[in-house]
Design a protein around this motif. Structure first.
Motif, PDB file in Angstrom:
ATOM      1  N   ARG A   1      -8.530   3.321  -9.773  1.00 40.68           N
ATOM      2  CA  ARG A   1      -8.618   4.664  -9.176  1.00 40.68           C
ATOM      3  C   ARG A   1      -9.485   5.570 -10.040  1.00 40.68           C
ATOM      4  NH1 ARG A   1      -2.874   3.747  -8.933  1.00 40.68           N
ATOM      5  NH2 ARG A   1      -2.245   2.988  -6.857  1.00 40.68           N
ATOM      6  N   SER A  21     -12.229   2.721  -3.743  1.00 41.52           N
ATOM      7  CA  SER A  21     -11.321   2.934  -2.619  1.00 41.52           C
ATOM      8  C   SER A  21     -10.198   1.899  -2.666  1.00 41.52           C
ATOM      9  CB  SER A  21     -12.083   2.819  -1.293  1.00 41.52           C
ATOM     10  OG  SER A  21     -12.556   1.490  -1.112  1.00 41.52           O
ATOM     11  N   PHE A  22      -9.220   2.053  -1.781  1.00 42.18           N
ATOM     12  CA  PHE A  22      -8.098   1.126  -1.780  1.00 42.18           C
ATOM     13  C   PHE A  22      -8.566  -0.296  -1.481  1.00 42.18           C
ATOM     14  CE2 PHE A  22      -4.779  -1.176   0.559  1.00 42.18           C
ATOM     15  CZ  PHE A  22      -3.761  -1.167  -0.382  1.00 42.18           C
ATOM     16  N   SER A  75       0.830  -1.200   0.000  1.00 45.41           N
ATOM     17  CA  SER A  75       0.000   0.000   0.000  1.00 45.41           C
ATOM     18  C   SER A  75       0.872   1.262   0.000  1.00 45.41           C
ATOM     19  CB  SER A  75      -0.916   0.000   1.220  1.00 45.41           C
ATOM     20  OG  SER A  75      -0.166   0.173   2.408  1.00 45.41           O
TER      21      SER A  75
END
Length: 380
Positions: A284, A289-290, A103
């Motif tokens: 993205r 979202s991540f 991340s």
């Protein structure tokens, strides 16, 4: 067209196989001759004799009156259960830490990096012994056990908790537990065919789980089945009733899961970084979202990359459960060692143990390869 091999390759490989067979036969005959000169014969008759020792934890009823075959079976079952728990634990920890490592979160990346590097550079036995000593010294003795609502107790000996006794309710739960994965598999195939034909998506997991939970709830409300529960109670120097999980098992499961979690995390990180950057950019751009990007886009593609090396880690976990002897957990190696000391049958017992580990590892390898073939054919 079937693949054709050159005749020279067939000749060389056939000759090599014959050489291996000859060497194996020669080794067996040499061992047999040496044992005969020493007055030792290879026999497995001792497996039906009384073992004369008990083991501290078993999923099947064994005692000092049980045979060597029964206590070895109990040790093998303990090894299988410990392996499965450690595989699940290492996978969960490794995926979480691998995602953090890949991340852009400043603290998460460095936390995962420290964890991975520490676990990859420390011996697993040292981690096990350090964790075992810390837990034993931190937990109270049996008479001063920590209690939760007078139903769950934790001491430096074991974790005690209520257990469902044998009865109609137990039989119903076993049947439903067997039906659950079969129903999900069968209905999942039907749902995928409907989706391929019409595009309609039907959920499977939660409806099946809900129906089975409803059956259990109905059996309780309408009295269709009995669910007698045994509660642990302190009597003398130990608890009686309920069920227990030894501290040795808990520490082993935690230590091996944490240790191999570091290895798995690096595999997950590498698989995530192998996913094309365009997939991240497209995710993205669509506003994911991540966590959504990881769950819906990245991890399904990373699975195809990470499954083969994960199989090696699962095999390592299975074999590394043999360090249970260091903390006194009765796994296959521990039971084998005690049996050797009492029967003086090292060849037979080591051969049996190697055969058991071979079967377990082959089963793990088969499961991993089958899953790998499935995700590869489906494209993730």
């Amino acid at each position: 067209m079937p693949r054709r091999f050159p005749k020279s390759a067939v000749v060389w490989q056939g000759g090599f196989i014959l050489l291996l067979v000859f060497a194996l036969v020669l080794a067996v005959r040499n061992i047999d001759a040496n044992l005969a000169r020493a007055g030792i014969s290879v026999s497995f008759d001792f497996l039906s004799s009384h073992a004369g020792f008990d083991i501290n934890e078993s999923l099947i009823p064994v005692s000092s009156e049980s045979s060597y075959g029964e206590v070895l079976l109990a040790g093998a079952i303990n090894t299988v259960v410990l392996s499965l728990i450690c595989i699940l634990g290492a996978t969960f920890i490794g995926v979480v830490m691998g995602v953090l490592r890949a991340s852009n979160h400043y603290l998460g990346v460095r936390l995962a990096l420290v964890y991975i590097e520490v676990m990859r550079n420390l011996p697993k036995l040292l981690i096990l012994l350090a964790l075992f000593l810390a837990v034993i010294n931190a937990l109270p003795p049996v008479r001063q056990s920590w209690a939760l609502h007078d139903m769950i107790f934790l001491s430096n000996r074991a974790l005690y908790f209520p257990a469902l006794e044998a009865g109609s309710g137990m039989r119903l739960l076993i049947v439903l537990a067997c039906l659950w994965p079969v129903s999900i598999f069968v209905l999942g195939k039907v749902a995928r065919r409907i989706q391929d034909a019409s595009g309609t998506v039907y959920p499977v997991f939660w409806p099946v789980t809900g129906v089975l939970v409803a059956v259990v709830a109905a059996s309780v409300l309408f009295g269709w089945a009995d669910y007698p529960v045994s509660y642990p109670m302190l009597q003398g120097f130990d608890f009686q009733g309920g069920h227990r999980i030894s501290i040795q098992f808990l520490v082993l499961a935690a230590a091996l899961s944490i240790y191999h979690g570091g290895q798995v995390a690096e595999l997950v990180r590498g698989a995530i970084e192998a996913v094309p950057n365009g997939q991240f950019e497209a995710s993205r751009a669509t506003g994911l979202s991540f966590l959504q990007m990881m769950r819906l886009v990245v991890l399904p593609q990373a699975v195809r990359i990470v499954v083969p090396p994960m199989g090696n880690q699962y095999l390592n976990i299975t074999k590394n459960t043999s360090i249970a002897l260091a903390v006194g957990y009765s796994d296959l190696v521990s039971v084998m060692t005690t049996s050797i000391n009492q029967t003086f049958r090292p060849i037979e017992l080591m051969t049996l143990s190697m055969g058991v580990y071979l079967v377990i590892c082959l089963a793990v390898s088969f499961a991993v390869n089958a899953y790998n073939a499935r995700v590869s054919s489906r494209g993730g």
